[in-house]
Design a protein around this motif. Structure first.
Motif, PDB file in Angstrom:
ATOM      1  N   ARG A 285       0.844  -1.201   0.000  1.00 18.42           N
ATOM      2  CA  ARG A 285       0.000   0.000   0.000  1.00 18.42           C
ATOM      3  C   ARG A 285       0.871   1.240   0.000  1.00 18.42           C
ATOM      4  N   VAL A 286       0.471   2.206  -0.813  1.00 16.37           N
ATOM      5  CA  VAL A 286       1.149   3.496  -0.820  1.00 16.37           C
ATOM      6  C   VAL A 286       0.640   4.318   0.362  1.00 16.37           C
ATOM      7  N   LEU A 287       1.563   4.889   1.128  1.00 17.23           N
ATOM      8  CA  LEU A 287       1.215   5.749   2.260  1.00 17.23           C
ATOM      9  C   LEU A 287       1.567   7.182   1.889  1.00 17.23           C
ATOM     10  N   THR A 288       0.548   8.026   1.830  1.00 17.54           N
ATOM     11  CA  THR A 288       0.763   9.386   1.326  1.00 17.54           C
ATOM     12  C   THR A 288       1.127  10.389   2.404  1.00 17.54           C
ATOM     13  N   ASN A 289       0.890  10.018   3.687  1.00 20.12           N
ATOM     14  CA  ASN A 289       1.209  10.967   4.746  1.00 20.12           C
ATOM     15  C   ASN A 289       1.531  10.222   6.038  1.00 20.12           C
ATOM     16  N   ALA A 290       1.999  10.972   7.022  1.00 19.20           N
ATOM     17  CA  ALA A 290       2.420  10.370   8.288  1.00 19.20           C
ATOM     18  C   ALA A 290       1.250   9.761   9.040  1.00 19.20           C
ATOM     19  N   GLU A 291       0.039  10.317   8.887  1.00 18.38           N
ATOM     20  CA  GLU A 291      -1.125   9.782   9.603  1.00 18.38           C
ATOM     21  C   GLU A 291      -1.456   8.369   9.118  1.00 18.38           C
ATOM     22  N   GLU A 292      -1.353   8.138   7.800  1.00 21.75           N
ATOM     23  CA  GLU A 292      -1.608   6.806   7.266  1.00 21.75           C
ATOM     24  C   GLU A 292      -0.559   5.817   7.765  1.00 21.75           C
ATOM     25  N   LEU A 293       0.691   6.241   7.815  1.00 17.40           N
ATOM     26  CA  LEU A 293       1.750   5.370   8.330  1.00 17.40           C
ATOM     27  C   LEU A 293       1.507   5.068   9.806  1.00 17.40           C
ATOM     28  N   LYS A 294       1.070   6.060  10.554  1.00 11.01           N
ATOM     29  CA  LYS A 294       0.809   5.853  11.983  1.00 11.01           C
ATOM     30  C   LYS A 294      -0.280   4.805  12.178  1.00 11.01           C
ATOM     31  N   GLN A 295      -1.345   4.875  11.380  1.00 12.75           N
ATOM     32  CA  GLN A 295      -2.415   3.894  11.499  1.00 12.75           C
ATOM     33  C   GLN A 295      -1.900   2.489  11.173  1.00 12.75           C
ATOM     34  N   ALA A 296      -1.101   2.382  10.121  1.00 12.07           N
ATOM     35  CA  ALA A 296      -0.577   1.082   9.718  1.00 12.07           C
ATOM     36  C   ALA A 296       0.332   0.487  10.784  1.00 12.07           C
ATOM     37  N   LEU A 297       1.099   1.323  11.474  1.00 10.91           N
ATOM     38  CA  LEU A 297       2.051   0.834  12.466  1.00 10.91           C
ATOM     39  C   LEU A 297       1.417   0.659  13.846  1.00 10.91           C
ATOM     40  N   ASP A 298       0.379   1.433  14.146  1.00 11.07           N
ATOM     41  CA  ASP A 298      -0.260   1.309  15.453  1.00 11.07           C
ATOM     42  C   ASP A 298      -1.096   0.044  15.566  1.00 11.07           C
ATOM     43  N   TYR A 299      -1.598  -0.452  14.426  1.00  9.02           N
ATOM     44  CA  TYR A 299      -2.448  -1.635  14.445  1.00  9.02           C
ATOM     45  C   TYR A 299      -1.900  -2.689  13.489  1.00  9.02           C
ATOM     46  N   PRO A 300      -0.648  -3.143  13.699  1.00 10.05           N
ATOM     47  CA  PRO A 300      -0.045  -4.066  12.754  1.00 10.05           C
ATOM     48  C   PRO A 300      -0.744  -5.413  12.673  1.00 10.05           C
ATOM     49  N   TRP A 301      -1.497  -5.798  13.735  1.00  8.55           N
ATOM     50  CA  TRP A 301      -2.186  -7.079  13.696  1.00  8.55           C
ATOM     51  C   TRP A 301      -3.525  -6.964  12.974  1.00  8.55           C
ATOM     52  N   ASP A 302      -3.977  -5.754  12.715  1.00  8.46           N
ATOM     53  CA  ASP A 302      -5.248  -5.551  12.018  1.00  8.46           C
ATOM     54  C   ASP A 302      -4.991  -5.143  10.574  1.00  8.46           C
ATOM     55  N   LYS A 303      -4.489  -6.072   9.751  1.00  7.16           N
ATOM     56  CA  LYS A 303      -4.168  -5.730   8.365  1.00  7.16           C
ATOM     57  C   LYS A 303      -5.404  -5.306   7.581  1.00  7.16           C
ATOM     58  N   TRP A 304      -6.599  -5.780   8.037  1.00  7.26           N
ATOM     59  CA  TRP A 304      -7.826  -5.426   7.351  1.00  7.26           C
ATOM     60  C   TRP A 304      -8.043  -3.909   7.353  1.00  7.26           C
ATOM     61  N   ALA A 305      -7.445  -3.203   8.330  1.00  8.00           N
ATOM     62  CA  ALA A 305      -7.636  -1.754   8.421  1.00  8.00           C
ATOM     63  C   ALA A 305      -6.799  -1.005   7.387  1.00  8.00           C
ATOM     64  N   VAL A 306      -5.815  -1.712   6.789  1.00  3.80           N
ATOM     65  CA  VAL A 306      -4.882  -1.049   5.885  1.00  3.80           C
ATOM     66  C   VAL A 306      -4.934  -1.621   4.476  1.00  3.80           C
ATOM     67  N   PHE A 307      -4.947  -2.959   4.374  1.00  5.53           N
ATOM     68  CA  PHE A 307      -4.797  -3.597   3.068  1.00  5.53           C
ATOM     69  C   PHE A 307      -6.139  -4.096   2.529  1.00  5.53           C
ATOM     70  N   LEU A 308      -6.980  -3.191   2.080  1.00  6.07           N
ATOM     71  CA  LEU A 308      -8.242  -3.564   1.451  1.00  6.07           C
ATOM     72  C   LEU A 308      -7.985  -3.977   0.007  1.00  6.07           C
ATOM     73  N   HIS A 309      -8.547  -5.112  -0.386  1.00  7.10           N
ATOM     74  CA  HIS A 309      -8.479  -5.515  -1.786  1.00  7.10           C
ATOM     75  C   HIS A 309      -9.381  -4.571  -2.589  1.00  7.10           C
ATOM     76  N   PRO A 310      -8.991  -4.235  -3.827  1.00  5.96           N
ATOM     77  CA  PRO A 310      -9.827  -3.324  -4.631  1.00  5.96           C
ATOM     78  C   PRO A 310     -11.269  -3.784  -4.780  1.00  5.96           C
ATOM     79  N   ALA A 311     -11.502  -5.092  -4.839  1.00  3.75           N
ATOM     80  CA  ALA A 311     -12.881  -5.585  -4.937  1.00  3.75           C
ATOM     81  C   ALA A 311     -13.658  -5.248  -3.670  1.00  3.75           C
TER      82      ALA A 311
END
Length: 426
Positions: free
Chosen positions: A212-238
């Motif tokens: 996933r492309v992270l465009t800002n620090a807030e998106e990176l923070k979300q990805a790193l704060d909840y590393p066990w919840d990949k569903w919050a970051v890696f949504l399939h396009p479908a």
């Protein structure tokens, strides 16, 4: 320069201690802020099969593995020094030659057997077992690659049997795993349309499952704060399409277990709350335990957005019914299953001439009389009992209604209701 994160990075980050995670996150933020900063210590991995793999020093022991090109930096893995290097040496990131999706491929280790002289031993002949059936031996190389199987794993896949399939697919990208499992049980999935040669391999729908492309620090923070919840970051396009699509009415999203229906529901609730600033969104399920789990996941998905969180209500459907009933008619007293069984047994003992078992009577009450909210003989006489295995005639129905009429009267006398009464009245 684009800054990306891989799901393997979030997985590996979650396995570190709290202090190690904190240090790794700080380095990740520094990388995003200024990849060329003087304080960052890069080291090219000479033994890695992928020439774009570098390590970045976090502290004396922790290293982040990145995939570095002139156009992008991708956070791939983080671990203790030796383990991080070993992981990177066995992997490479490349565009799949058939599908066009960018993949993280585990390098196939080749082991050559060296024949060692041994004295010849003659053993008694033993019955030869039937060779195991190869699941994909009928598929050619290009057919397997069309499903995303990396080229160097094709021979292993073609040799797979029921006993070895799961050992092999755990080394493959997710899209290849899913296709092979469907093929193994007799389904015929259609391979995805290959992407044009000039297309960005990271933009491929399958690539977006893991990068996933992270465009800002807030998106990176979300990805790193909840590393066990990949569903919050890696949504399939479908999934993203279902989350954001405009529908003209009720919509059913179906799929087997594990396909992401709950993920879509969570993201959909948040999306609706964001695009409808004056609305309250209800997310409901039949299970109280699942409702509690969804509430926790929702909190992580909208962390930092209290206004959005306040407009999304997560409740089990029974709780919704209970609250609405209480508002309109007063707090309901729900009849316990034991009370209903007792009423049915008492009513059955008072009606002569029936030969129905207690098990049948409880099932008829739950699945027909209570479920359909039948309150008169005419309603019970005319209702369809489609799906009920025991067929009954008109005289039998009259006898049965005499029993259930007494059950209804017993509920009224005790001032209790069933869940079907609650939802029926609402």
């Amino acid at each position: 320069m684009e800054f990306r994160i891989a799901d393997t990075f979030t997985d590996s980050l979650a396995r570190l201690t709290g202090q190690e995670q904190k240090a790794a996150k700080t380095t990740a933020f520094d990388l995003q802020l200024d990849p060329a900063a003087n304080g960052l210590s890069f080291h090219k991995l000479d033994r890695a099969k992928d020439s774009n793999f570098w390590s970045v020093r976090v502290n004396a022991d922790i290293r982040i593995i990145i995939h570095r090109t002139t156009a992008s930096i991708l956070l791939v893995y983080v671990d203790h020094h030796d383990d991080a290097y070993k992981w990177a040496e066995r992997r490479k990131i490349e565009r799949h030659p058939t599908t066009g999706a960018m993949q993280l491929v585990e390098v196939r280790e080749r082991v050559e057997e060296v024949e060692i002289f041994k004295p010849k031993e003659v053993a008694a002949p033993t019955p030869t077992a039937e060779p195991a059936v190869r699941l994909f031996d009928n598929l050619r190389k290009f057919e397997l690659m069309a499903f995303g199987v990396p080229e160097e794993w094709v021979n292993d896949v073609r040799a797979a049997t029921e006993d070895t399939l799961f050992d092999i697919i755990e080394h493959l990208p997710q899209e290849a795993q899913e296709a092979l499992l469907k093929l193994a049980v007799g389904e015929k999935p259609a391979p995805p349309e290959p992407a044009p040669v000039e297309a960005d391999p990271f933009a491929h729908p399958d690539a977006q499952r893991r990068f996933r492309v992270l465009t800002n620090a807030e998106e990176l923070k979300q990805a790193l704060d909840y590393p066990w919840d990949k569903w919050a970051v890696f949504l399939h396009p479908a999934q993203a399409d279902l989350v954001e699509r405009s529908f003209t009415g009720p919509t059913r999203v179906s799929g087997s277990a594990g396909t992401g229906k709950t993920i879509v529901a969570l993201h959909r609730a948040v999306h609706l709350a964001r695009v409808n600033p004056d609305a309250t969104v209800l997310l409901t399920t039949f299970s109280k335990a699942l409702a509690n789990s969804l509430r926790v996941k929702l909190a992580s998905l909208v962390a930092g957005e209290p206004v959005i969180a306040a407009r999304i209500v997560v409740k089990a459907i029974s709780s919704v019914g209970y609250d609405l009933y209480s508002e309109r008619f007063g707090q309901p007293q729900i009849a316990a299953p034991a009370v209903i069984r007792s009423l049915i047994a008492k009513a059955a003992s008072e009606v002569e001439g029936h030969r129905f078992s207690a098990h049948f009577l409880v099932g008829e009450w739950e699945d027909v009389v209570d479920a359909w909210q039948l309150r008169s003989w005419d309603e019970y006489r005319d209702v369809s009992r489609l799906g009920r295995k025991t067929r009954i005639g008109g005289k039998q129905r009259e006898t049965l209604w005499a029993i259930f009429e007494r059950v209804r009267a017993g509920l009224v006398e005790r001032r209790v209701v069933t869940w079907s009464d609650v939802f029926g009245r609402l």
